[in-house]
Design a protein around this motif. Sequence first.
Motif, PDB file in Angstrom:
ATOM      1  N   GLY A   1       0.786  -1.225   0.000  1.00  0.00           N
ATOM      2  CA  GLY A   1       0.000   0.000   0.000  1.00  0.00           C
ATOM      3  C   GLY A   1       0.816   1.272   0.000  1.00  0.00           C
ATOM      4  N   ILE A   2       2.039   1.229   0.515  1.00  0.00           N
ATOM      5  CA  ILE A   2       2.839   2.466   0.568  1.00  0.00           C
ATOM      6  C   ILE A   2       3.621   2.724  -0.710  1.00  0.00           C
ATOM      7  N   GLN A   3       3.632   1.784  -1.646  1.00  0.00           N
ATOM      8  CA  GLN A   3       4.467   1.964  -2.843  1.00  0.00           C
ATOM      9  C   GLN A   3       4.144   3.254  -3.609  1.00  0.00           C
ATOM     10  N   PRO A   4       2.863   3.648  -3.802  1.00  0.00           N
ATOM     11  CA  PRO A   4       2.592   4.913  -4.495  1.00  0.00           C
ATOM     12  C   PRO A   4       3.057   6.149  -3.715  1.00  0.00           C
ATOM     13  N   LEU A   5       3.358   5.985  -2.421  1.00  0.00           N
ATOM     14  CA  LEU A   5       3.772   7.120  -1.600  1.00  0.00           C
ATOM     15  C   LEU A   5       5.279   7.338  -1.604  1.00  0.00           C
ATOM     16  N   ILE A   6       6.037   6.396  -2.166  1.00  0.00           N
ATOM     17  CA  ILE A   6       7.494   6.472  -2.053  1.00  0.00           C
ATOM     18  C   ILE A   6       8.070   7.662  -2.804  1.00  0.00           C
ATOM     19  N   GLU A   7       7.624   7.920  -4.019  1.00  0.00           N
ATOM     20  CA  GLU A   7       8.170   9.065  -4.769  1.00  0.00           C
ATOM     21  C   GLU A   7       7.843  10.397  -4.094  1.00  0.00           C
ATOM     22  N   PRO A   8       6.598  10.627  -3.625  1.00  0.00           N
ATOM     23  CA  PRO A   8       6.350  11.860  -2.857  1.00  0.00           C
ATOM     24  C   PRO A   8       7.194  11.935  -1.585  1.00  0.00           C
ATOM     25  N   TRP A   9       7.410  10.798  -0.923  1.00  0.00           N
ATOM     26  CA  TRP A   9       8.247  10.757   0.281  1.00  0.00           C
ATOM     27  C   TRP A   9       9.685  11.131  -0.043  1.00  0.00           C
ATOM     28  N   LYS A  10      10.213  10.602  -1.132  1.00  0.00           N
ATOM     29  CA  LYS A  10      11.575  10.949  -1.534  1.00  0.00           C
ATOM     30  C   LYS A  10      11.686  12.439  -1.848  1.00  0.00           C
ATOM     31  N   ALA A  11      10.690  12.974  -2.519  1.00  0.00           N
ATOM     32  CA  ALA A  11      10.700  14.403  -2.847  1.00  0.00           C
ATOM     33  C   ALA A  11      10.679  15.247  -1.578  1.00  0.00           C
ATOM     34  N   LEU A  12       9.910  14.809  -0.585  1.00  0.00           N
ATOM     35  CA  LEU A  12       9.869  15.508   0.702  1.00  0.00           C
ATOM     36  C   LEU A  12      11.234  15.474   1.365  1.00  0.00           C
ATOM     37  N   CYS A  13      11.868  14.314   1.391  1.00  0.00           N
ATOM     38  CA  CYS A  13      13.185  14.192   2.019  1.00  0.00           C
ATOM     39  C   CYS A  13      14.213  15.071   1.304  1.00  0.00           C
ATOM     40  N   GLU A  14      14.144  15.113  -0.005  1.00  0.00           N
ATOM     41  CA  GLU A  14      15.074  15.946  -0.765  1.00  0.00           C
ATOM     42  C   GLU A  14      14.855  17.425  -0.455  1.00  0.00           C
ATOM     43  N   ARG A  15      13.595  17.842  -0.343  1.00  0.00           N
ATOM     44  CA  ARG A  15      13.310  19.241  -0.002  1.00  0.00           C
ATOM     45  C   ARG A  15      13.871  19.596   1.377  1.00  0.00           C
ATOM     46  N   ILE A  16      13.728  18.683   2.317  1.00  0.00           N
ATOM     47  CA  ILE A  16      14.235  18.936   3.672  1.00  0.00           C
ATOM     48  C   ILE A  16      15.752  19.099   3.641  1.00  0.00           C
ATOM     49  N   ALA A  17      16.444  18.192   2.940  1.00  0.00           N
ATOM     50  CA  ALA A  17      17.902  18.260   2.872  1.00  0.00           C
ATOM     51  C   ALA A  17      18.360  19.560   2.209  1.00  0.00           C
TER      52      ALA A  17
END
Length: 290
Positions: free
Chosen positions: A67-83
């Motif tokens: 169920g979380i697979q569609p959320l991984i790309e938005p999650w990665k984008a969030l992590c990149e924005r934070i960094a």
Amino acid sequence: MTRLAACQYAIELHKTWDAYVDHLQGLCAEAAEAGAQLLLLPEYAGLVLSGLLPVQQRGDLKASIAGIQPLIEPWKALCERIARRWGVYLQPGSLPVQDSDGRYRNRAWLFGPEGELGHQDKLMMTRFEREQWDIAPGDGLKVFDTQLGRLGILICYDNEFPMLARRLAEGGADLILAPSCTDTEAGYHRVRIGAQARALENQIAVLQSPTVGLAAWSQALDENIGRAGLFVPPDHGMPKDGVVALSTELDPAGSQWLICDVDLAAVRRVREQGQVFTRRDWPEQFERSL
């Protein structure tokens, strides 16, 4: 001197994407504002995304990772924005990722001020991952070049296997990041002892970040215990027990950062001026013994 932050990460339920975003941004801002240049979260920290799923799905072991697979790309984008926003290196823990072969792998990305730097998969599967979750091992080890120095990532159980850290050390890594997830105190100590042994053998630094707390809503992350720590070889100029810093509680109430400083140049000097030369002597003696 490099300032590091390792999180004792409490597994909490975030039911909406906005709530999760606020949580992760606020948590990382806390460490960045304390001067941390590198932030480490634990193994399976990304699986907290399963809290966004319907109740029945998030409570099902295999359905939750699907169920979380569609959320991984938005999650990665969030992590990149934070960094990028805070100008830090962020290893936001790991999560199961479905590859093109249909298998899931336990993957940890690294982000920096310049964006995504790549990922490291877990190589050694625990019995839980192999027998109940059907998580497949990854392939190969990576060394990441950063402004802080060269580093590698060994996910939890991987720290208990000497030759993996040895390969990273031979690749030039001065620091190993050890995101971990353990549900017993014995499990925590296995990873911690492994991390300390790898620091001793290779005369490098190892930073550990664990999950903590109870999460009855998740079959994968229901019980969590561990301490955050920074370990180096016990030698000249280093702590006598090799422990630079260690969080005080095994199971704190809520997420807490361990903020600690390490002089990686001083750690490197141990290899040339130390009381012992474990990094040099091990392969020499090993080859003579064959």
